[in-house]
Design an enzyme around this catalytic site. Sequence first.
Site, PDB file in Angstrom:
ATOM      1  N   GLY A   1       0.849  -1.180   0.000  1.00  0.00           N
ATOM      2  CA  GLY A   1       0.000   0.000   0.000  1.00  0.00           C
ATOM      3  C   GLY A   1       0.884   1.228   0.000  1.00  0.00           C
ATOM      4  N   SER A   2       0.268   2.373  -0.124  1.00  0.00           N
ATOM      5  CA  SER A   2       1.044   3.597  -0.247  1.00  0.00           C
ATOM      6  C   SER A   2       1.678   4.000   1.086  1.00  0.00           C
ATOM      7  CB  SER A   2       0.145   4.715  -0.764  1.00  0.00           C
ATOM      8  OG  SER A   2       0.927   5.809  -1.141  1.00  0.00           O
TER       9      SER A   2
ATOM     10  N   ASP B   1       2.335   5.806   4.385  1.00  0.00           N
ATOM     11  CA  ASP B   1       1.409   6.405   5.362  1.00  0.00           C
ATOM     12  C   ASP B   1       0.011   5.789   5.379  1.00  0.00           C
ATOM     13  OD1 ASP B   1       3.321   8.089   6.337  1.00  0.00           O
ATOM     14  OD2 ASP B   1       2.817   9.714   4.966  1.00  0.00           O
TER      15      ASP B   1
ATOM     16  N   GLY C   1      -0.396   2.973   6.651  1.00  0.00           N
ATOM     17  CA  GLY C   1      -0.418   2.262   7.929  1.00  0.00           C
ATOM     18  C   GLY C   1       0.068   0.830   7.921  1.00  0.00           C
TER      19      GLY C   1
ATOM     20  N   ASN D   1      -8.031   0.909   6.154  1.00  0.00           N
ATOM     21  CA  ASN D   1      -7.455   1.264   7.461  1.00  0.00           C
ATOM     22  C   ASN D   1      -7.887   2.668   7.891  1.00  0.00           C
ATOM     23  OD1 ASN D   1      -5.889   0.987   9.759  1.00  0.00           O
ATOM     24  ND2 ASN D   1      -3.988   1.591   8.737  1.00  0.00           N
TER      25      ASN D   1
ATOM     26  N   SER E   1     -10.084 -11.143 -36.697  1.00  0.00           N
ATOM     27  CA  SER E   1      -9.108 -11.233 -35.589  1.00  0.00           C
ATOM     28  C   SER E   1      -9.700 -10.778 -34.259  1.00  0.00           C
ATOM     29  CB  SER E   1      -7.833 -10.458 -35.929  1.00  0.00           C
ATOM     30  OG  SER E   1      -8.107  -9.159 -36.379  1.00  0.00           O
TER      31      SER E   1
END
Lengths: 620, 298
Positions: free
Chosen positions: A23-24, A26, A28, A157, A532
């Site tokens: 996750g990014s 900050d 958590g 979170n 196609s």
Amino acid sequence: MSDTNLRVSNYLETPVLRIMTCGSVDDGKSTFLGRLLLDSGNVFNDQLKAIENTGRGTGSNRNAPELAFLIDGLKAEIEQGITIDVSYRYFFTQKRKFIVADAPGHAQYTRNMAVAASNSDAAIVLVDATSGVKVQTKRHLSILSMLRIDRLIIAVNKMDLAGFSRKQFRKIKDETARTIQSVYDHPCSFEFVPISAKEGDNVVRRSANMPWYGGKSVLELLEELEVDDSKASPFCLPVQFVARDSGKRYYAGTVISGSFSAGDDIIVLPSSKRTTVKRLSVAGRDVTGAEEGDPVMVELADDIDVSRGDRLVKSEKDLAQGNTLSCRLFWFGEKPAAAGNVCEMKFYSRRIRGTISQIREKFDLDTVRRIPADVLNQNEIGFGRIVLSAAHFCLPFNDSKDLGSFLVVDLGSGDTVGLGTIDSVESTGPTFPYATIVNKSMRASMKSQHPMLIWMTGLSGAGKSTIGNLLEQRMYESGYHTYLLDGDILRNGLNGDLGFDAASRRENIRRAGEAAKLLVDAGLIVIASFISPFMKDRSLVRSLFAKGEFCEVYVSAPIEECIRRDPKGLYEKVRRGEIAEFTGITSPYEPPVNPEITIDTSRCTPQEAVEQILNYLAED
Amino acid sequence: MGPVLRRLEDESIYIIREAIAESQNPVLLYSIGKDSSVLLHLATKAFHPVKLPCPLLHIDTTWKFREMIQFRDRMASELGASLLTYTNADGLKKGINPFSTGSAHYTSVMKTEALKQALDLHKFDMIIGGSRRDEEKSRAKERIFSLRENGHRWDPRSQRPEFWKLHNSRLLPGQTMRVFPLSNWTELDIWLYIHEENIPVVPLYFAAERPVVIRNGSLIMVDDDRFKLGENETPQMKKVRFRTLGCYPLTAAIESEAETIPQIIDELFVSGNPERSGRLIDHDEPNSMEEKKVMGYF
């Protein structure tokens, strides 16, 4: 040991679950992990003592310890206040043993997040309930998708900061689910849990603050997760090491799929020599047979040449052979990846030198789409081709993580600069094709044109042939050397042996692509019109051409309109049940994601469509 | 064997074979402890019926427990393995010792420097060791194939990424590789495996009456007459055992009743203390293990 007998047997008999947190920055991650360890009784007394009085909270929570400090890092990390590298933790509950990889959230160290992912059965993705999905969340999801981590738990979170609001949870959940569905190009399972890592809600214990959430805590979900990934695959044993002892030779390796026994006939690849398994042992014990995962030592009946990197199989068809890999690349080298880069590919127990022959597309994180690209910068994921200096036996990544992946190693520094996963493999003749005296650019300059393939795809009746014919006529009149490659014409000749089942349709397109390649090499402008329907087949054709040599035209029209036009009477035949499989009716059509040109023939005339294509070519 | 130990065994054997296969001149570091015993057992299995294709190396500080040295020589002769030992002769000559020199300097000279000298002397390129990630926080971050730059330095900021079973063991001149097949084993796994496989270990791991003194809250065993007793110190007999083994003056014992492996496993299930807390050298200063690793310590 009687008191702990049950715990020991649970511990030993339940397969370990390897998980990661991502996750990014900050969102958590460290606090979550600290909470997970603390509430499951996996924090040592001295660790707990060390974090006393670290609380930065306010009010009644002021003296609560800062849980993130339980996940202490390296000195270099503490100095910078960020996590650089993966940290592995080991803990167990009454139910099973866990290995958890705590991955960095910082964009610069995304490669280390990917390291953690490759060693995980499942991922816990932290999303902030107050701010939602961030670019780094998308990057992590795209890596999880590429590495086929298909069991996700999305922990929403900081629910405490969102007032434990059900509405807010739903909002974040919907947003995240949409992102996952656009990032993942294959099925994956995911569950959402509203948590507060800081307060402990739904991490180990179910929350009293969110009675509206009827589900399980994160730990409960983890304890129940099944990890059996094994599928029935043919036998393959890559040779890791050749041991010699008093005139005998033994071959060591781990069975990566299937099983085999003493007495079995096997084939050694790449030499294709055949022999029989004389004797084998697993981890020092003599056995009669071995299966997936077993580290074996094999004696063969015949004294044939076998070296490290060779693959022992039961049938040559069990592996794909080729020197050209269509692959996905996750790049972490400082210098960008581009066509012409010569690197070493480190496959499972085998190194082969190779050249990046093309970078085709990359993954755009903002729009979560593939966009055209010819280089990959650090931390980007893209699609391209690699030509190896020797044929290699492997499998697509979908079929085998071990045989379908490789490291890209920089020859100068020895560093690992990329990770590749194989989409498909093929042979393209000698690696560095024989240089003819008269070549494509000479042929092209004689014709004063830029040879290329204009590939028209779309439903039957959408207008491909009409536009194709008109386009060739216009170009011919302007003095261009062209050739119209039509599906129906090819099916009467070159592809006369092919039917209409999935494999034949695929081969039909592959041959059309190869034929077009020869014609382009001859200096011609080729106009191809093929239904196609499958993206995979079209990207295979695209991958045969250099950038600027391939132009995909999506000729679209609503299916109702195509049925109304029905120029060849085919839809009518389908209606009468005379044709079973027909694109758009009983089998799917996958529209192109990023075609060079899109034409809606229900809104323009064929002449206008041709103008649109000519304008595009003039600009390009 | 249950799936947990089975998987660990499979993984370790794969790593050991991979290291030996990619190496020009490999060595297995043997420190005589329980982890080394498991490592040696796995390495033997990995090449059975062929003999282990690399020598063992023991860095002898001359301050190991006497029982350790006896055990080492017995194991080497039983396995028919080639055992190399190395002592920093210069440090010995200068009288560097764990009592009066200070533990940090002593460790640096007699362990870290000694190891680097031995590796340079024999020009080993891949060094297989028994470190585990659950031992200590900087080890928890280390790769399985861990690159060492010139001078055996570890750079934690630029570790080579490794995925699945793909390890990049390419070395430039001056670089070496440390390889850790036991990375994913925990102390509990080690004991469960020793129990399952009947692997011999040094008897110091089992509780027995031993002469100890209490220094700075740690129980230190008086193993020979080089032990300089303080004025108020008298060795007393206590029932103790060791969770890890190193140089005897720097390795604390714990009071314990665990005389058998099942009793040790029982003890581990209720234990609330990390294993290396008995290693005094780890606590010289904050991040001390990381600093030692950066300098080339194992």
